[in-house]
Design a protein around this motif. Structure first.
Motif, PDB file in Angstrom:
ATOM      1  N   VAL A  13      -7.285  -3.870   8.504  1.00 12.66           N
ATOM      2  CA  VAL A  13      -6.813  -3.294   9.771  1.00 12.66           C
ATOM      3  C   VAL A  13      -7.805  -2.244  10.265  1.00 12.66           C
ATOM      4  O   VAL A  13      -8.164  -2.212  11.444  1.00 12.66           O
ATOM      5  N   ASN A  64      -4.859  -2.822   4.455  1.00 12.10           N
ATOM      6  CA  ASN A  64      -5.114  -1.619   5.250  1.00 12.10           C
ATOM      7  C   ASN A  64      -6.591  -1.513   5.611  1.00 12.10           C
ATOM      8  O   ASN A  64      -6.945  -1.077   6.715  1.00 12.10           O
ATOM      9  N   ARG A  97       4.600  -0.322  10.930  1.00 12.01           N
ATOM     10  CA  ARG A  97       3.638  -0.930  10.016  1.00 12.01           C
ATOM     11  C   ARG A  97       4.052  -0.706   8.560  1.00 12.01           C
ATOM     12  O   ARG A  97       3.943  -1.596   7.722  1.00 12.01           O
ATOM     13  N   GLU A  98       4.549   0.489   8.256  1.00  7.21           N
ATOM     14  CA  GLU A  98       4.977   0.781   6.875  1.00  7.21           C
ATOM     15  C   GLU A  98       6.237   0.007   6.505  1.00  7.21           C
ATOM     16  O   GLU A  98       6.378  -0.426   5.360  1.00  7.21           O
ATOM     17  N   GLN A 102       5.034  -3.276   5.598  1.00 12.56           N
ATOM     18  CA  GLN A 102       4.439  -3.223   4.261  1.00 12.56           C
ATOM     19  C   GLN A 102       5.526  -3.227   3.191  1.00 12.56           C
ATOM     20  O   GLN A 102       5.361  -3.864   2.141  1.00 12.56           O
ATOM     21  N   ALA A 136       2.546   0.964  16.595  1.00 15.39           N
ATOM     22  CA  ALA A 136       3.032   0.501  15.284  1.00 15.39           C
ATOM     23  C   ALA A 136       2.810   1.535  14.188  1.00 15.39           C
ATOM     24  O   ALA A 136       3.409   1.434  13.119  1.00 15.39           O
ATOM     25  N   ASP A 137       1.966   2.543  14.445  1.00 18.59           N
ATOM     26  CA  ASP A 137       1.690   3.567  13.440  1.00 18.59           C
ATOM     27  C   ASP A 137       2.451   4.869  13.677  1.00 18.59           C
ATOM     28  O   ASP A 137       2.256   5.835  12.946  1.00 18.59           O
TER      29      ASP A 137
END
Length: 148
Positions: free
Chosen positions: A80, A77, A48-49, A52, A3-4
């Protein structure tokens, strides 16, 4: 795929978030959602972004200020990050418990103090209570057992 992982260019991230690319640039300048950059300095957004960005859009629609949104994202954040750290510590603890099988053996003194025992050792005094976990009995052993 993690996810990152920064995989989406700004146009794709904007479409996934339902925003205009210029809005994403503005959020980057304000520090709300800061994507990573490629060697050519173009923005790359992770899943993930993008999530967001959707959260920013939702909170903005509810009337939360951009500063408030920034603080909410910072706290999310941090949560997490702390969850990742807890997972690391749990794994290290589990590994330690597996590599030290006798570390959980202990005895109790007559005063009620807990005294750890090394694996394979016995309590020094007969008045101490040794706590242990018996192995499960096989049903055949129960039938064959002789009782006085």
């Amino acid at each position: 795929m993690d996810a990152d992982d920064p995989i989406f260019p700004i146009a794709a991230a904007a479409e996934l978030a339902g925003m205009h690319p210029q809005t994403l640039r503005q959020y980057d300048r304000l520090g709300l959602v800061v994507p990573r950059r490629t060697a050519g300095k173009s923005r790359r957004y992770s899943l993930r972004e993008v999530a967001q960005l959707r959260e920013v859009q939702r909170l903005s629609g509810e009337g939360v200020s951009l500063e408030g949104i920034k603080r909410v994202l910072e706290l999310e954040n941090e949560v997490v990050s702390l969850r990742d750290r807890v997972r690391q510590l749990e794994a290290a603890l589990a590994n330690e418990l597996l590599t030290r099988p006798g570390a959980r053996v202990f005895a109790s003194t007559p005063q009620g103090d807990v005294v750890p025992l090394r694996h394979g050792t016995r309590a020094a005094r007969r008045t101490e209570l040794v706590v242990w976990r018996p192995r499960p009995l096989d049903p055949d052993e129960i039938e064959d057992a002789e009782y006085p």
